[in-house]
Design a protein around this motif. Structure first.
Motif, PDB file in Angstrom:
ATOM      1  N   TYR A   1      27.280  -2.799  44.718  1.00 60.90           N
ATOM      2  CA  TYR A   1      28.589  -2.873  45.359  1.00 60.90           C
ATOM      3  C   TYR A   1      28.690  -4.093  46.254  1.00 60.90           C
ATOM      4  O   TYR A   1      27.708  -4.502  46.885  1.00 60.90           O
ATOM      5  N   GLY A   2      29.893  -4.613  46.343  1.00 59.18           N
ATOM      6  CA  GLY A   2      30.151  -5.681  47.281  1.00 59.18           C
ATOM      7  C   GLY A   2      30.162  -5.163  48.708  1.00 59.18           C
ATOM      8  O   GLY A   2      30.518  -4.004  48.950  1.00 59.18           O
ATOM      9  N   ASN A   3      29.815  -6.003  49.647  1.00 62.15           N
ATOM     10  CA  ASN A   3      29.703  -5.566  51.041  1.00 62.15           C
ATOM     11  C   ASN A   3      31.028  -5.079  51.618  1.00 62.15           C
ATOM     12  O   ASN A   3      31.052  -4.167  52.446  1.00 62.15           O
ATOM     13  N   SER A   4      32.114  -5.680  51.191  1.00 65.14           N
ATOM     14  CA  SER A   4      33.403  -5.331  51.780  1.00 65.14           C
ATOM     15  C   SER A   4      33.918  -3.960  51.345  1.00 65.14           C
ATOM     16  O   SER A   4      34.826  -3.417  51.979  1.00 65.14           O
ATOM     17  N   VAL A   5      33.351  -3.394  50.302  1.00 67.20           N
ATOM     18  CA  VAL A   5      33.835  -2.103  49.803  1.00 67.20           C
ATOM     19  C   VAL A   5      32.763  -1.024  49.818  1.00 67.20           C
ATOM     20  O   VAL A   5      33.057   0.145  49.538  1.00 67.20           O
ATOM     21  N   LYS A   6      31.541  -1.399  50.150  1.00 70.50           N
ATOM     22  CA  LYS A   6      30.431  -0.459  50.099  1.00 70.50           C
ATOM     23  C   LYS A   6      30.725   0.761  50.958  1.00 70.50           C
ATOM     24  O   LYS A   6      31.161   0.642  52.096  1.00 70.50           O
TER      25      LYS A   6
END
Length: 125
Positions: free
Chosen positions: A60-65
């Motif tokens: 997952y990307g950090n902004s949506v984790k």
């Protein structure tokens, strides 16, 4: 060739949820890792999530984790992105992607082979 078609985008209020879907056709679906990227107006495309061909690994990307979950149904050639606790900054075009590369962390900075045309998600405040 792999053809990807997204659906499920729309308008949602902040704090709400949305599930995006992507159906794949063409080459053997099970051989490909699948994922999602997004691009907001005036910004670069951003990695959101990816899932390996056997669905045992996800990235997952950090902004949506912590707020999104990616899953797939190989029997239906489908990949999904469940998004919860949506924020106005999640507003973007969301693109389904496919690639043989199973090293999902590389999706963050490397290109992928196949793209859908995108589905728009708008989160109102």
């Amino acid at each position: 060739q792999v053809q990807l078609v997204e659906s499920g985008g729309g308008l949602v209020q902040a704090g709400g949820s949305l599930r995006l879907s992507c159906v794949a056709s063409g080459r053997t679906f099970e051989g490909y890792a699948m994922g999602w990227f997004r691009q907001a107006a005036g910004k670069e495309r951003e990695f959101v999530a990816a899932i390996g061909s056997s669905a045992t690994n996800r990235y997952y990307g950090n902004s949506v984790k912590g707020r999104v979950t990616i899953f797939r149904d190989n029997g239906k050639n489908m990949v999904y992105l469940q998004m919860n606790s949506l924020k106005p900054e999640d507003t973007a075009n969301y693109y389904c992607a496919a690639d043989p590369n199973q090293l999902l962390y590389q999706w963050v900075y490397r290109g992928v082979n196949y793209w859908g045309k995108g589905t728009l998600v708008t989160v109102s405040s």
